[in-house]
Write an enzyme that holds these catalytic residues in place. Structure first.
Site, PDB file in Angstrom:
ATOM      1  N   GLU A 107       0.802  -1.219   0.000  1.00 22.04           N
ATOM      2  CA  GLU A 107       0.000   0.000   0.000  1.00 22.04           C
ATOM      3  C   GLU A 107       0.840   1.278   0.000  1.00 22.04           C
ATOM      4  OE1 GLU A 107      -2.658  -0.523   3.294  1.00 22.04           O
ATOM      5  OE2 GLU A 107      -4.048  -1.749   2.138  1.00 22.04           O
TER       6      GLU A 107
ATOM      7  N   GLU B 131       7.286 -21.597   8.278  1.00 24.82           N
ATOM      8  CA  GLU B 131       7.761 -20.702   9.336  1.00 24.82           C
ATOM      9  C   GLU B 131       8.843 -21.339  10.208  1.00 24.82           C
ATOM     10  OE1 GLU B 131       5.170 -20.867  13.292  1.00 24.82           O
ATOM     11  OE2 GLU B 131       3.985 -20.143  11.599  1.00 24.82           O
TER      12      GLU B 131
END
Length: 268
Positions: free
Chosen positions: A79, A110
């Protein structure tokens, strides 16, 4: 360490609650998040300060994380270009398991302590950059390993975690610890912890961009004009600054491609 984000919810028999009661209780828990963020403001200030300093000498900001935390980093990074008109590679979000993990969980991604550094090296990371690890638990191996390697290479490191005294925070030079406590649904850190991380990311990237001159007054003068709504918003900004009609402001905006350049053109 005590992992408070994994503690049992203070609510029980959720499946027996009336719908409105479920919503009220979630809302009551959510109300506590901004107060937890408030306690970390000085930590956020320290992190925003080093990111700004590094960007002023040509550095970049990298977010690394897994699952919800990784996705939030990707969202914030993606963004920045449309909001502030910065290059797409100034703020980079990296998620364990690659871009496929944005939509679908990649099993055990992860848990790889080495992969984050390999992912970072694809961007030719260097001492001008900052790496921020995002991990609700503060125990994610992918993030710990990435921060360790960054430290080894004299790269500034920060983190956003939701437990106190975590391994991730121990590796970060500029840790941000927002302690939100147990979730409404036990262990569901996409809830309060995710909200806390999103708030911190908003504050971090926005405050950095303001300090870099990407906001004038209170307006996004460098935003990308990528749809009709934004073109209209831009035209109204130009009108406010110049006194031009909407039609004239829109024409000037179209000619110059940004609010900043359109306004500057009227002052020449």
């Amino acid at each position: 360490m005590e992992i408070t984000t994994e503690k049992d919810s203070k609510y029980n028999s959720l499946e027996k609650m009336p719908l409105l009661e479920i919503l009220q209780n979630i809302n009551n828990e959510d109300k506590t998040v901004p107060l937890a963020v408030e306690k970390a403001l000085e930590q956020i200030e320290d992190l925003a300060t080093i990111v700004t300093e590094k960007m002023r000498i040509g550095g970049r900001l990298f977010y690394i994380g897994a699952g919800t935390s990784g996705r939030l980093g990707v969202v914030d990074a993606s963004e920045c270009p449309p909001t502030f008109g910065v290059p797409f590679d100034l703020v980079v979000g990296i998620i364990a398991g690659g871009d496929n993990a944005i939509r679908r969980a990649v099993e055990f991604a992860e848990d790889d302590r080495e992969q984050a550094w390999e992912d970072l090296m694809e961007f030719d990371i260097n001492e001008k950059d900052v790496v921020v690890g995002i991990a609700a638990s503060g125990t994610t191996p992918y993030v710990i390993g990435g921060l360790q390697k960054a430290n080894d290479h004299n790269i500034a490191t920060g983190c956003i975690v939701c437990n106190a005294k975590s391994p991730v925070a121990a590796e970060a030079q500029y840790p941000v610890e927002v302690i939100v406590g147990p979730e409404f649904v036990t262990g569901s850190t996409r809830m309060k912890a995710g909200t806390a991380q999103k708030l911190v990311l908003n504050m971090l990237s926005t405050s950095v961009m303001i300090q870099l001159g990407r906001v004038k007054g209170n307006k996004m003068v460098d935003m990308q004009l990528s749809n009709n709504k934004l073109v209209d918003r831009g035209a109204r900004m130009v009108m406010s600054e110049t006194g031009l009609s909407h039609a004239a402001a829109a024409a000037l905006l179209k000619q110059h491609g940004s609010v900043r350049k359109a306004v500057e053109a009227t002052k020449k």
